[in-house]
Design a protein around this motif. Structure first.
Motif, PDB file in Angstrom:
ATOM      1  N   PHE A  17       0.819  -1.193   0.000  1.00 37.55           N
ATOM      2  CA  PHE A  17       0.000   0.000   0.000  1.00 37.55           C
ATOM      3  C   PHE A  17       0.864   1.259   0.000  1.00 37.55           C
ATOM      4  CE2 PHE A  17      -2.626   3.213   2.142  1.00 37.55           C
ATOM      5  CZ  PHE A  17      -3.700   3.234   1.277  1.00 37.55           C
ATOM      6  N   ALA A  18       1.885   1.252   0.843  1.00 33.72           N
ATOM      7  CA  ALA A  18       2.762   2.427   0.943  1.00 33.72           C
ATOM      8  C   ALA A  18       3.470   2.689  -0.386  1.00 33.72           C
ATOM      9  CB  ALA A  18       3.776   2.239   2.062  1.00 33.72           C
ATOM     10  N   LYS A  19       3.866   1.605  -1.077  1.00 32.66           N
ATOM     11  CA  LYS A  19       4.535   1.771  -2.365  1.00 32.66           C
ATOM     12  C   LYS A  19       3.583   2.408  -3.376  1.00 32.66           C
ATOM     13  CE  LYS A  19       7.218  -0.660  -5.836  1.00 32.66           C
ATOM     14  NZ  LYS A  19       7.765  -1.915  -6.288  1.00 32.66           N
ATOM     15  N   GLY A  20       2.323   1.977  -3.338  1.00 34.33           N
ATOM     16  CA  GLY A  20       1.319   2.560  -4.225  1.00 34.33           C
ATOM     17  C   GLY A  20       1.113   4.038  -3.958  1.00 34.33           C
ATOM     18  N   LEU A  21       1.134   4.408  -2.676  1.00 36.65           N
ATOM     19  CA  LEU A  21       1.003   5.821  -2.312  1.00 36.65           C
ATOM     20  C   LEU A  21       2.171   6.633  -2.842  1.00 36.65           C
ATOM     21  CD1 LEU A  21      -0.272   5.751   1.375  1.00 36.65           C
ATOM     22  CD2 LEU A  21      -1.525   6.487  -0.653  1.00 36.65           C
ATOM     23  N   ALA A  22       3.360   6.069  -2.740  1.00 42.15           N
ATOM     24  CA  ALA A  22       4.549   6.771  -3.226  1.00 42.15           C
ATOM     25  C   ALA A  22       4.465   6.979  -4.734  1.00 42.15           C
ATOM     26  CB  ALA A  22       5.811   6.005  -2.855  1.00 42.15           C
ATOM     27  N   ILE A  23       3.999   5.967  -5.451  1.00 39.54           N
ATOM     28  CA  ILE A  23       3.847   6.077  -6.903  1.00 39.54           C
ATOM     29  C   ILE A  23       2.797   7.130  -7.232  1.00 39.54           C
ATOM     30  CG2 ILE A  23       3.034   4.853  -8.969  1.00 39.54           C
ATOM     31  CD1 ILE A  23       4.360   2.324  -7.754  1.00 39.54           C
ATOM     32  N   MET A  24       1.683   7.088  -6.487  1.00 38.91           N
ATOM     33  CA  MET A  24       0.624   8.066  -6.705  1.00 38.91           C
ATOM     34  C   MET A  24       1.136   9.486  -6.426  1.00 38.91           C
ATOM     35  SD  MET A  24      -3.147   8.549  -4.901  1.00 38.91           S
ATOM     36  CE  MET A  24      -3.060   6.926  -4.269  1.00 38.91           C
ATOM     37  N   GLN A  25       1.888   9.644  -5.362  1.00 39.02           N
ATOM     38  CA  GLN A  25       2.417  10.960  -5.017  1.00 39.02           C
ATOM     39  C   GLN A  25       3.356  11.459  -6.113  1.00 39.02           C
ATOM     40  OE1 GLN A  25       4.884  11.203  -1.520  1.00 39.02           O
ATOM     41  NE2 GLN A  25       4.387  13.349  -1.238  1.00 39.02           N
ATOM     42  N   ASP A  26       4.206  10.584  -6.626  1.00 39.84           N
ATOM     43  CA  ASP A  26       5.117  10.977  -7.706  1.00 39.84           C
ATOM     44  C   ASP A  26       4.340  11.434  -8.940  1.00 39.84           C
ATOM     45  OD1 ASP A  26       7.301  10.406  -6.124  1.00 39.84           O
ATOM     46  OD2 ASP A  26       7.720   8.473  -7.080  1.00 39.84           O
ATOM     47  N   ALA A  27       3.279  10.696  -9.277  1.00 33.25           N
ATOM     48  CA  ALA A  27       2.465  11.051 -10.437  1.00 33.25           C
ATOM     49  C   ALA A  27       1.777  12.392 -10.228  1.00 33.25           C
ATOM     50  CB  ALA A  27       1.434   9.955 -10.713  1.00 33.25           C
ATOM     51  N   VAL A  28       1.247  12.608  -9.034  1.00 28.09           N
ATOM     52  CA  VAL A  28       0.578  13.871  -8.736  1.00 28.09           C
ATOM     53  C   VAL A  28       1.568  15.024  -8.807  1.00 28.09           C
ATOM     54  CG1 VAL A  28      -0.577  15.207  -6.929  1.00 28.09           C
ATOM     55  CG2 VAL A  28      -1.306  12.870  -7.400  1.00 28.09           C
ATOM     56  N   ILE A  29       2.761  14.815  -8.262  1.00 31.27           N
ATOM     57  CA  ILE A  29       3.784  15.862  -8.295  1.00 31.27           C
ATOM     58  C   ILE A  29       4.164  16.204  -9.733  1.00 31.27           C
ATOM     59  CG2 ILE A  29       6.208  16.372  -7.762  1.00 31.27           C
ATOM     60  CD1 ILE A  29       5.720  14.873  -5.084  1.00 31.27           C
ATOM     61  N   GLN A  30       4.340  15.182 -10.572  1.00 32.69           N
ATOM     62  CA  GLN A  30       4.689  15.433 -11.969  1.00 32.69           C
ATOM     63  C   GLN A  30       3.577  16.192 -12.678  1.00 32.69           C
ATOM     64  OE1 GLN A  30       5.647  11.674 -13.747  1.00 32.69           O
ATOM     65  NE2 GLN A  30       7.560  11.456 -12.636  1.00 32.69           N
ATOM     66  N   ASN A  31       2.330  15.755 -12.458  1.00 31.11           N
ATOM     67  CA  ASN A  31       1.210  16.439 -13.094  1.00 31.11           C
ATOM     68  C   ASN A  31       1.041  17.851 -12.534  1.00 31.11           C
ATOM     69  OD1 ASN A  31       0.462  14.357 -14.844  1.00 31.11           O
ATOM     70  ND2 ASN A  31      -0.744  13.358 -13.277  1.00 31.11           N
ATOM     71  N   ALA A  32       1.227  18.004 -11.237  1.00 37.51           N
ATOM     72  CA  ALA A  32       1.105  19.320 -10.608  1.00 37.51           C
ATOM     73  C   ALA A  32       2.154  20.276 -11.153  1.00 37.51           C
ATOM     74  CB  ALA A  32       1.218  19.191  -9.089  1.00 37.51           C
ATOM     75  N   ASP A  33       3.358  19.767 -11.391  1.00 35.83           N
ATOM     76  CA  ASP A  33       4.413  20.609 -11.964  1.00 35.83           C
ATOM     77  C   ASP A  33       4.007  21.110 -13.344  1.00 35.83           C
ATOM     78  OD1 ASP A  33       5.997  20.345  -9.728  1.00 35.83           O
ATOM     79  OD2 ASP A  33       7.330  18.840 -10.610  1.00 35.83           O
ATOM     80  N   GLY A  34       3.409  20.231 -14.140  1.00 34.68           N
ATOM     81  CA  GLY A  34       2.946  20.624 -15.473  1.00 34.68           C
ATOM     82  C   GLY A  34       1.820  21.642 -15.400  1.00 34.68           C
ATOM     83  N   VAL A  35       0.875  21.405 -14.505  1.00 35.64           N
ATOM     84  CA  VAL A  35      -0.239  22.339 -14.326  1.00 35.64           C
ATOM     85  C   VAL A  35       0.288  23.673 -13.819  1.00 35.64           C
ATOM     86  CG1 VAL A  35      -2.313  22.807 -12.958  1.00 35.64           C
ATOM     87  CG2 VAL A  35      -1.984  20.551 -13.984  1.00 35.64           C
ATOM     88  N   ASN A  36       1.193  23.613 -12.865  1.00 34.92           N
ATOM     89  CA  ASN A  36       1.779  24.831 -12.306  1.00 34.92           C
ATOM     90  C   ASN A  36       2.472  25.654 -13.387  1.00 34.92           C
ATOM     91  OD1 ASN A  36       1.943  26.333 -10.017  1.00 34.92           O
ATOM     92  ND2 ASN A  36       3.650  25.225  -9.131  1.00 34.92           N
ATOM     93  N   GLU A  37       3.185  24.977 -14.253  1.00 30.97           N
ATOM     94  CA  GLU A  37       3.878  25.664 -15.345  1.00 30.97           C
ATOM     95  C   GLU A  37       2.868  26.340 -16.279  1.00 30.97           C
ATOM     96  OE1 GLU A  37       6.771  24.526 -19.080  1.00 30.97           O
ATOM     97  OE2 GLU A  37       6.915  23.330 -17.260  1.00 30.97           O
ATOM     98  N   ALA A  38       1.790  25.626 -16.611  1.00 28.40           N
ATOM     99  CA  ALA A  38       0.763  26.191 -17.481  1.00 28.40           C
ATOM    100  C   ALA A  38       0.095  27.399 -16.829  1.00 28.40           C
ATOM    101  CB  ALA A  38      -0.279  25.125 -17.822  1.00 28.40           C
ATOM    102  N   LEU A  39      -0.198  27.286 -15.529  1.00 31.82           N
ATOM    103  CA  LEU A  39      -0.819  28.405 -14.817  1.00 31.82           C
ATOM    104  C   LEU A  39       0.111  29.607 -14.768  1.00 31.82           C
ATOM    105  CD1 LEU A  39      -2.528  26.544 -11.832  1.00 31.82           C
ATOM    106  CD2 LEU A  39      -3.600  27.397 -13.936  1.00 31.82           C
ATOM    107  N   SER A  40       1.394  29.348 -14.582  1.00 30.02           N
ATOM    108  CA  SER A  40       2.371  30.444 -14.545  1.00 30.02           C
ATOM    109  C   SER A  40       2.431  31.174 -15.884  1.00 30.02           C
ATOM    110  CB  SER A  40       3.751  29.911 -14.162  1.00 30.02           C
ATOM    111  OG  SER A  40       3.730  29.431 -12.837  1.00 30.02           O
ATOM    112  N   VAL A  41       2.363  30.419 -16.970  1.00 31.50           N
ATOM    113  CA  VAL A  41       2.371  31.041 -18.298  1.00 31.50           C
ATOM    114  C   VAL A  41       1.119  31.901 -18.464  1.00 31.50           C
ATOM    115  CG1 VAL A  41       2.199  30.579 -20.780  1.00 31.50           C
ATOM    116  CG2 VAL A  41       3.822  29.295 -19.386  1.00 31.50           C
TER     117      VAL A  41
END
Length: 64
Positions: free
Chosen positions: A1-25
């Motif tokens: 379960f913890a490994k799945g959470l870590a994977i989910m967190q990594d995916a969210v962080i990557q997507n959030a970085d992309g969204v953040n970049e788009a919002l900044s533009v």
């Protein structure tokens, strides 16, 4: 379960970085002052924080 959470967190962080970049533009282009788009930018930033908080709460409850 913890490994799945870590994977989910990594995916969210990557997507959030992309969204953040788009919002900044959008903000650099002045859309944060637009009466319709500006509030959507702010709402999206708030959702990003809420998602991060939610993942952190689940990790604290069920382990890293």
């Amino acid at each position: 379960f913890a490994k799945g959470l870590a994977i989910m967190q990594d995916a969210v962080i990557q997507n959030a970085d992309g969204v953040n970049e788009a919002l900044s533009v959008l903000e650099l282009l002045g859309y944060d002052e637009h009466p319709t788009i500006g509030p959507l930018i702010e709402e999206t930033r708030q959702l990003e924080v809420a998602i991060s908080d939610c993942i952190a709460d689940v990790q604290n409850k069920y382990g890293n």
